[in-house]
Write a protein that holds these residues in place. Structure first.
Motif, mmCIF file in Angstrom:
data_model
loop_
_atom_site.group_PDB
_atom_site.id
_atom_site.type_symbol
_atom_site.label_atom_id
_atom_site.label_comp_id
_atom_site.label_asym_id
_atom_site.label_seq_id
_atom_site.Cartn_x
_atom_site.Cartn_y
_atom_site.Cartn_z
ATOM 1 N N GLU A 22 -6.458 25.313 49.317
ATOM 2 C CA GLU A 22 -7.332 24.670 49.269
ATOM 3 C C GLU A 22 -8.665 25.233 48.031
ATOM 4 N N ILE A 23 -9.511 24.493 47.368
ATOM 5 C CA ILE A 23 -10.262 24.368 46.529
ATOM 6 C C ILE A 23 -11.576 24.796 47.311
ATOM 7 N N ILE A 24 -12.480 25.812 46.653
ATOM 8 C CA ILE A 24 -13.620 25.404 47.143
ATOM 9 C C ILE A 24 -14.696 25.114 46.245
ATOM 10 N N ILE A 42 -9.240 34.591 46.939
ATOM 11 C CA ILE A 42 -9.435 33.807 46.228
ATOM 12 C C ILE A 42 -9.158 33.943 45.052
ATOM 13 N N LYS A 43 -8.595 33.050 44.746
ATOM 14 C CA LYS A 43 -8.852 33.464 42.409
ATOM 15 C C LYS A 43 -9.446 32.511 41.855
ATOM 16 N N LEU A 44 -10.409 32.385 40.806
ATOM 17 C CA LEU A 44 -11.158 32.506 40.153
ATOM 18 C C LEU A 44 -10.411 31.826 38.326
ATOM 19 N N VAL A 58 -9.399 37.788 40.357
ATOM 20 C CA VAL A 58 -8.822 37.825 42.284
ATOM 21 C C VAL A 58 -10.206 38.418 43.736
ATOM 22 N N LEU A 59 -10.580 37.916 44.086
ATOM 23 C CA LEU A 59 -11.424 37.824 45.015
ATOM 24 C C LEU A 59 -10.963 38.088 46.333
ATOM 25 N N ALA A 80 -12.333 27.529 42.208
ATOM 26 C CA ALA A 80 -12.200 28.881 42.890
ATOM 27 C C ALA A 80 -11.217 27.864 43.835
ATOM 28 N N VAL A 81 -10.522 28.862 44.068
ATOM 29 C CA VAL A 81 -9.472 28.321 45.131
ATOM 30 C C VAL A 81 -8.024 29.261 45.924
ATOM 31 N N ALA A 82 -8.000 29.211 47.455
ATOM 32 C CA ALA A 82 -7.661 30.011 47.720
ATOM 33 C C ALA A 82 -6.203 30.250 47.787
#
Length: 198
Positions: A22-24, A42-44, A58-59, A80-82
């Motif tokens: 899912e996209i943030i 979450i990855k940027l 990767v957060l 930013a994507v989960a």
């Protein structure tokens, strides 16, 4: 955790559940919310002109997501994507700024956090220019370990896969796999049940 959850909630933060992929926010969106990860990852990332994804970070739990862009008039330079089921706290920019105005100690904490993050980002970027894959990998691993409180050797579990590590370092997955094995032989890291520990 950058800002205590109770404080964020007291200023009107919402808890949002995200599914995998899912996209943030997307590259080019205007920053309007403060995001802090409650649970998950979450990855940027950015896609280059050839359509290849480059993962910039990767957060995980406790991290905020691109918070520095709330202080300047710029659009997001990343997506930013989960990357797994993730729970985040969201707070409108205006309410975050109110917290910072009313609580200077939180502002100092954020400045310290951002400074530390930028320092290790510079180190990682320096390492990413190396022609030696092991140097690039070490830089990425040390960067991510720097945001944990873990200082013991082999106690930090690396929060990404070999494929993600390849996207972070600009290397091929096969190169990362070989290099990880080499670094394990050199006693730089340990592999336990396919997980990497440094």
């Amino acid at each position: 955790m950058l800002i205590e959850e109770e404080l964020l909630l007291s200023y009107g933060a919402e808890i949002v559940e995200l599914k995998t992929s899912e996209i943030i926010f997307n590259e080019g969106d205007i920053p309007r919310l403060f995001y802090q990860i409650r649970k998950g990852r979450i990855k940027l990332s950015h896609f280059n002109e050839d359509g290849k994804e480059l993962i910039l970070a990767v957060l995980h739990n406790g991290f905020s997501v691109c918070e520095l862009l709330l202080f300047i008039d710029k659009k997001y330079p990343v997506n930013a994507v989960a990357i797994e089921p993730t729970t985040i706290l969201t707070l409108p920019k205006e309410k975050l700024l109110k917290i910072l105005d009313e609580m200077p100690n939180i502002s100092r904490d954020i400045n310290t956090f951002l400074s530390k993050r930028l320092y290790y980002k510079y180190i990682m970027l320096q390492n990413n220019t190396s022609l030696h894959p092991e140097v690039r990998i070490k830089g990425a691993l040390e960067y991510h370990k720097s945001f944990s409180n873990i200082i013991s050797k082999f106690a930090f579990e690396v929060p990404f896969t070999r494929k993600e590590l390849a996207a972070i370092t600009g290397l091929r997955t096969e190169t990362v796999v070989r290099s990880i094995k080499k670094l394990e032989k050199e006693n730089y890291l340990k592999i336990i049940e396919r997980k990497i520990y440094i």
